[in-house]
Design a protein around this motif. Structure first.
Motif, PDB file in Angstrom:
ATOM      1  N   GLU A  94       0.610  10.667 -11.407  1.00 48.97           N
ATOM      2  CA  GLU A  94       1.053   9.351 -10.955  1.00 48.97           C
ATOM      3  C   GLU A  94       0.233   8.811  -9.785  1.00 48.97           C
ATOM      4  N   GLY A  95      -0.458   9.678  -9.065  1.00 51.17           N
ATOM      5  CA  GLY A  95      -1.200   9.255  -7.891  1.00 51.17           C
ATOM      6  C   GLY A  95      -2.623   8.851  -8.212  1.00 51.17           C
ATOM      7  N   LYS A  96      -3.389   8.612  -7.161  1.00 52.79           N
ATOM      8  CA  LYS A  96      -4.781   8.179  -7.311  1.00 52.79           C
ATOM      9  C   LYS A  96      -5.685   9.307  -6.821  1.00 52.79           C
ATOM     10  N   PHE A  97      -6.092  10.160  -7.754  1.00 55.10           N
ATOM     11  CA  PHE A  97      -6.946  11.302  -7.439  1.00 55.10           C
ATOM     12  C   PHE A  97      -8.178  11.285  -8.333  1.00 55.10           C
ATOM     13  N   TYR A 118       0.869  -1.178   0.000  1.00 56.76           N
ATOM     14  CA  TYR A 118       0.000   0.000   0.000  1.00 56.76           C
ATOM     15  C   TYR A 118       0.903   1.224   0.000  1.00 56.76           C
ATOM     16  N   GLU A 172      -2.492   1.538  -4.837  1.00 57.09           N
ATOM     17  CA  GLU A 172      -2.216   2.971  -4.759  1.00 57.09           C
ATOM     18  C   GLU A 172      -3.269   3.607  -3.850  1.00 57.09           C
ATOM     19  N   GLU A 176      -8.284   3.242   1.106  1.00 64.44           N
ATOM     20  CA  GLU A 176      -7.663   1.933   0.837  1.00 64.44           C
ATOM     21  C   GLU A 176      -7.013   1.347   2.083  1.00 64.44           C
ATOM     22  N   ASN A 223      -5.282   6.677  -2.082  1.00 65.57           N
ATOM     23  CA  ASN A 223      -5.701   8.062  -2.297  1.00 65.57           C
ATOM     24  C   ASN A 223      -5.184   8.911  -1.139  1.00 65.57           C
ATOM     25  N   TYR A 265       1.969   5.477  -1.804  1.00 68.47           N
ATOM     26  CA  TYR A 265       1.865   6.595  -2.739  1.00 68.47           C
ATOM     27  C   TYR A 265       3.075   6.443  -3.649  1.00 68.47           C
ATOM     28  N   LYS A 266       2.890   6.507  -4.919  1.00 74.01           N
ATOM     29  CA  LYS A 266       4.008   6.275  -5.827  1.00 74.01           C
ATOM     30  C   LYS A 266       5.130   7.282  -5.635  1.00 74.01           C
TER      31      LYS A 266
END
Length: 378
Positions: free
Chosen positions: A268-271, A108, A134, A142, A136, A110-111
């Motif tokens: 690159e992130g989950k937004f 788990y 990834e 998550e 949020n 953040y990239k």
């Protein structure tokens, strides 16, 4: 079974070649009978005595040498195919073995988090397959199942939860070397310590997180030269306590760099769409201001690039000119930690400036290749 039959055929062949005119029928019956006794008679024909009569008549007629060659050739081919099959089966079994003792790993992350990047560098280098979730950064739904609300979190076999990047790396490395202990047993060697920091906030630390829990013999094998272990631990701690704190002030140094950094983070992130827009512009402005506070907190120079340059040059100097890596011919845990931290700046102005104005480039590319090519020991 096949190998035994092939060996028997070879014996018959050599016997026929050694005594082409004097081989007794009983000898042939005995040798061929060995084949029949070890396998189904149907596998070698249903001709019964007719086949034997033809074989013996050929021997009496002076064809013993020819028949012997036939037996020898057949036995040799049988052995060849048997060995080939066994080698193929062995290779197939090796291919299906899962590195890391069959652990199922879920990261788990953040990239763009330097601590998460450290863990990925270790996993990639050591050929450990893992799944990525990834997280949020705003809602963090998550990891809502966990009381530990930070990343990275590594789940092992969906049962054992590892927190803190250095604990994750030390525990996994210990497991790869010492196969006698389970991950749960190893994790007990890194107890949680809760305390209150200067701001009155409760924080969690972990004892022994830079140590590998090995026997004396395993330690000597892993660190064959004096002080290698202390050196590795010192620079792993340096990466956590100093190097990582140079990242934010450098990537958010100006408003333009802050905007470019958050553009990368959002990509690159989950937004979500709204979250991404908010994060890119408001986040960039906020981090530009926060980076000034971090600069003051860590006593950085007015030009924070100079601190970054000095840090990576100190690292290169510690490796020296005679070693490819701090680990010698292969990266050690310190190499992977420093690489993981620096890697999160790739694609940003700070990274380009660092590569151009320091001596880190050759080392960095070597570790990058080793990680991408999974060159670590099994």
């Amino acid at each position: 079974m096949a190998a035994a039959c092939a060996r028997t055929l070879c014996k018959v062949g050599w016997a026929l070649l050694d005594s082409p005119a004097g081989l007794r029928p009983g000898t042939v019956y005995r040798l061929v009978g060995n084949v029949s006794a070890q396998g189904s008679r149907r596998a070698y024909g249903t001709g019964g005595t007719g086949v034997r009569s033809k074989l013996l008549s050929g021997l009496r007629g002076g064809g013993g040498r020819v028949v012997g060659c036939a037996f020898l050739l057949g036995g040799g081919l049988g052995l060849y195919h048997t060995v080939k099959l066994q080698v193929q089966q062995h290779l197939a079994e090796e291919d299906t073995k899962v590195p890391g003792g069959g652990l199922k790993l879920t990261l788990y992350q953040y990239k763009t988090c330097p601590f998460c990047s450290k863990v990925r560098a270790f996993l990639d280098y050591h050929r450990l397959p893992y799944e990525i979730v990834e997280v949020n950064p705003v809602m963090r739904k998550e990891i809502k199942w966990s009381t530990y609300r930070k990343v990275p979190i590594l789940m092992v076999d969906s049962e054992v939860q590892l927190n803190d990047s250095s604990v994750i790396i030390s525990a996994l490395k210990t497991y790869l070397i010492n196969k006698e202990k389970s991950m749960s047993e190893i994790l007990r060697c890194y107890p949680e310590l809760k305390s209150v920091n200067e701001s009155g906030k409760e924080v969690t630390e972990y004892s022994n997180k830079y140590w590998l829990m090995l026997s004396e013999d395993e330690t000597l094998e892993t660190y064959p030269e004096k002080d290698l272990q202390k050196e590795e631990m010192k620079w792993r701690k340096w990466a956590d306590d100093w190097l990582v704190h140079l990242i934010s002030p450098n990537v958010y140094r100006t408003t333009g760099e802050a905007l470019a950094s958050f553009d990368y983070i959002v990509r690159e992130g989950k937004f979500g769409a709204f979250e991404g827009f908010f994060a890119k512009y408001f986040g960039a402005a906020a981090m530009f201001l926060i980076s000034k506070r971090l600069k003051s907190r860590h006593n950085l120079q007015d030009d924070v690039r100079q601190d970054l340059y000095e840090a990576v040059n100190d690292w290169v100097a510690a490796i020296g000119k005679k070693r490819k890596f701090m680990g010698g011919d292969q990266p050690n845990l310190a190499d992977l930690a420093v690489f993981g931290v620096l890697r999160v700046m790739e694609g940003l102005q700070a990274f380009d400036d660092m590569m151009e104005n320091t001596k880190v480039k050759n080392w960095y590319r070597r570790v990058e290749r080793a990680s991408l090519n999974h060159e670590g020991p099994n």
